[in-house]
Design an enzyme around this catalytic site. Structure first.
Site, short mmCIF file in Angstrom:
data_model
loop_
_atom_site.label_atom_id
_atom_site.label_comp_id
_atom_site.label_asym_id
_atom_site.label_seq_id
_atom_site.Cartn_x
_atom_site.Cartn_y
_atom_site.Cartn_z
N LYS A 71 -6.43 9.20 -1.84
CA LYS A 71 -5.51 9.02 -0.71
C LYS A 71 -5.91 9.97 0.43
O LYS A 71 -6.37 11.07 0.17
CB LYS A 71 -4.08 9.37 -1.11
CG LYS A 71 -3.38 8.38 -2.02
CD LYS A 71 -1.95 8.86 -2.30
CE LYS A 71 -1.24 7.96 -3.29
NZ LYS A 71 -0.98 6.60 -2.78
N ASP A 85 5.89 11.52 -7.34
CA ASP A 85 5.53 10.21 -7.91
C ASP A 85 6.00 10.06 -9.36
O ASP A 85 5.76 9.04 -9.99
CB ASP A 85 4.02 9.99 -7.80
CG ASP A 85 3.65 8.52 -7.75
OD1 ASP A 85 4.51 7.70 -7.39
OD2 ASP A 85 2.49 8.19 -8.10
N ASP A 122 -5.85 3.94 -7.33
CA ASP A 122 -4.57 4.37 -6.75
C ASP A 122 -3.42 3.44 -7.16
O ASP A 122 -2.26 3.75 -6.91
CB ASP A 122 -4.70 4.45 -5.23
CG ASP A 122 -3.60 5.27 -4.58
OD1 ASP A 122 -2.87 5.97 -5.33
OD2 ASP A 122 -3.48 5.23 -3.35
N GLU A 158 -2.16 3.15 -9.99
CA GLU A 158 -2.13 3.75 -11.33
C GLU A 158 -0.78 3.61 -12.03
O GLU A 158 -0.71 3.59 -13.25
CB GLU A 158 -2.52 5.23 -11.25
CG GLU A 158 -1.38 6.21 -10.91
CD GLU A 158 -0.75 5.98 -9.54
OE1 GLU A 158 -1.42 5.38 -8.67
OE2 GLU A 158 0.41 6.39 -9.33
N ARG A 191 1.28 1.14 -12.31
CA ARG A 191 1.41 -0.08 -13.11
C ARG A 191 0.60 0.02 -14.41
O ARG A 191 0.94 -0.65 -15.39
CB ARG A 191 0.99 -1.29 -12.27
CG ARG A 191 -0.43 -1.28 -11.82
CD ARG A 191 -0.69 -2.25 -10.67
NE ARG A 191 -0.17 -1.77 -9.39
CZ ARG A 191 -0.25 -2.43 -8.24
NH1 ARG A 191 -0.83 -3.63 -8.20
NH2 ARG A 191 0.24 -1.92 -7.14
N1 BES Z 1 2.59 6.37 -5.74
C1 BES Z 1 2.10 5.34 -4.91
C2 BES Z 1 3.18 4.62 -4.12
C3 BES Z 1 3.92 5.44 -3.10
C4 BES Z 1 3.49 5.47 -1.79
C5 BES Z 1 5.06 6.16 -3.45
C6 BES Z 1 4.19 6.21 -0.85
C7 BES Z 1 5.75 6.89 -2.50
C8 BES Z 1 5.31 6.91 -1.20
C9 BES Z 1 1.36 4.31 -5.74
O1 BES Z 1 0.74 4.78 -6.88
C10 BES Z 1 0.27 3.76 -4.88
O2 BES Z 1 -0.61 4.50 -4.56
N2 BES Z 1 0.38 2.49 -4.55
C11 BES Z 1 -0.60 1.88 -3.71
C12 BES Z 1 -0.94 0.54 -4.31
C13 BES Z 1 -2.16 -0.10 -3.73
C14 BES Z 1 -3.40 0.68 -4.09
C15 BES Z 1 -2.26 -1.52 -4.23
C16 BES Z 1 -0.01 1.74 -2.32
O3 BES Z 1 1.21 1.52 -2.20
O4 BES Z 1 -0.75 1.87 -1.36
ZN ZN Z 2 1.57 6.46 -7.70
MN MN Z 3 -1.19 5.56 -6.49
#
Ligand code: BES
Ligand code: ZN
Ligand code: MN
Length: 467
Positions: free
Chosen positions: A246, A257, A316, A318, A320
């Site tokens: 990220k 998270d 990212d 992860e 799921r």
């Molecule tokens: N932990 C994140 C989601 C998240 C984002 C929580 C912002 C709180 C604030 C999750 O693991 C993630 O990174 N999701 C990605 C999914 C994508 C790679 C399909 C996302 O939301 O960008």
């Molecule tokens: Zn996450």
């Molecule tokens: Mn993630």
């Protein structure tokens, strides 16, 4: 830190309380007024008070040789929502004071108490701060309701504390230690047991970190329970994204998270005292998602619990993967009547629903309805999102049974496709998924919210499981 404010209940407000809060309604009728220097209706009219929730008219009163204060507080329409607002406004007004006596309003004293305590919540490490009011004394007869509100608020505060704790301290092992303090039986799988027993999601996500993953199971089984509910929480103690790293702006909030896992821990710790009549098993899938020479790579194929293969196209996505293990285990081994998972799963859901309302996806209409109703009652509001079948092809992989993300951009709908991925691991169970990525953190210090983790999910799940 837990809420530092203590609470007590007395049948009547002591005369001469230094700091006394008294409700008044829209007709500007206060509960008691013998204290006040001028007729109370005239006084409120003078201040152009309307009786709205959140409105406070402060009046100096004689107290022995000195001066005390009476806070006349509006209660709006007296609904739980209005009482929450009134309580939070009162507590924010008296920050730093030793003791506040509050004459309870008519209506839901549990909601009122809960909101008062949540407004008193703070989390700081070594920094100077204004202390919340040290002691809250409620005057009235609703002792059981006050006790319930107090217990629920302290559960929310625990969830906030766990999520606000920096990830340098908060490893999966640390999280398991906190879970072990909840007064219910616990079982923890270490990284070797996870690998040996086929939890390929937790192993893959955790393999890049120096802090190994854990699966944590908490059990609450009251005598005579007829239903068995499994709660599953995402417990990513830090989400760097892994090799699909990220950017800093998105990474700096990712110690929270594990907010879903924190909710499950806090809920399991509160069920006994709240007298929940159902059997509840909590599963927290805990891992740290880090990039390193041992981290999983985009293109790797992993095998979550149950044996189906998943192509990891984005490390990212992860949450799921670790949830897949816990959901499949719950379906395969625990034989629940319903499974509810709670997870900060996708940034996409905060685009769709914003920061004030959580998402619920469900494979079962009754379960969806119950959760939405509990959300309304508890103020952890939920909005139903659709599991759109047309988007299911987004999860097809050319090399494995499933892909963890869509490889192109034909379908989009990041929160929905994530939910569809989870559904694959829930068998034929009644299942609901709460995506709390939008509501898990607050950017404001306002009302019942404080900056940082919100504990969203504790109130709705406790409402659902205990009422
Ligand atoms: N932990 C994140 C989601 C998240 C984002 C929580 C912002 C709180 C604030 C999750 O693991 C993630 O990174 N999701 C990605 C999914 C994508 C790679 C399909 C996302 O939301 O960008
Ligand atoms: Zn996450
Ligand atoms: Mn993630």
């Amino acid at each position: 830190m837990p809420i530092e404010t203590t609470t007590g209940v007395v049948p009547e407000a002591p005369a001469q309380a230094e700091l006394l809060a008294v409700p008044y309604d829209a007709a500007l009728t206060p509960v008691l007024h013998e204290d006040l220097p001028v007729p109370v209706a005239a006084l409120l009219a003078h201040h152009e008070a309307k009786g709205e929730a959140g409105e406070i008219v402060e009046v100096p009163v004689t107290r022995g040789e000195g001066v005390g204060r009476v806070l006349l507080y509006g209660v709006g329409d007296g609904s739980p929502k209005a009482l929450r607002k009134a309580a939070a406004a009162l507590i924010r007004k008296v920050k730093g004071r030793a003791r506040l006596v509050v004459v309870l309003p008519e209506g839901d004293a549990a909601a009122f108490t809960e909101a008062a305590l949540l407004a008193a919540y703070t989390f700081t490490i070594g920094a100077d701060r204004t202390k919340p009011v040290a002691e809250l004394v409620f005057a009235g007869s609703a002792e059981d309701e006050v006790r319930r509100g107090d217990r629920v608020a302290r559960a929310v505060a625990l969830a906030r504390d766990l999520a606000n704790t920096p990830a340098s301290e908060k490893t999966p092992i640390w999280l398991a230690e906190r879970a072990a303090e909840q007064g219910v039986p616990i079982k923890v799988w270490d990284e070797e047991q996870l690998a040996a027993q086929g939890f390929g999601g937790l192993v893959a996500v955790g393999q890049g970190s120096a802090n190994p993953p854990r699966l944590i199971q908490l059990s609450y089984a009251p005598e005579g329970a007829e239903r068995h509910i499994v709660l599953v929480g995402k417990g990513i103690t830090f989400d760097s994204g892994g090799l699909s790293l990220k950017p800093t702006a998105n990474m700096k909030t990712q110690k929270t998270d594990m907010a879903g896992g924190a909710v499950v821990i806090a809920v399991l710790g509160a069920l006994a005292e709240l007298g929940a009549p159902v059997r509840v098993t909590g599963l927290i899938a805990a891992a740290e998602n880090m990039p390193s020479g041992t981290a999983q790579r985009p293109g790797d194929v992993i095998t979550p619990y149950g044996g189906r293969t998943v192509e990891v196209l984005n490390t990212d996505a992860e949450g799921r993967l670790v949830l897949a293990d816990a959901l499949a285990y719950a379906d395969d081994v625990l034989d629940p009547d319903a499974i509810v998972d709670i997870a900060t799963l996708t940034g996409a859901i905060s685009v769709a629903l914003g920061r004030n309302i959580g998402a619920v996806y469900a494979s079962d209409e009754d379960l969806a309805g119950e959760l939405i109703e509990a959300g309304r009652a508890s103020d952890d509001r939920l909005w139903r999102m659709p599991l759109i079948e047309d988007y299911r092809p987004a999860l097809e992989s050319s090399v494995a049974d499933l892909a963890n993300v869509e490889s192109g951009s034909r379908y989009g709908a990041g929160s929905i496709t994530a939910a569809l991925f989870l559904r694959e691991f829930t068998g034929k169970r009644a299942w609901a998924h709460l995506d709390i990525a939008g509501v898990g953190r607050s950017t404001v210090d306002e009302g019942v919210l404080s900056k940082g983790a919100t504990g969203f999910g504790v109130r709705v799940l406790l409402e659902w499981l205990t009422r």
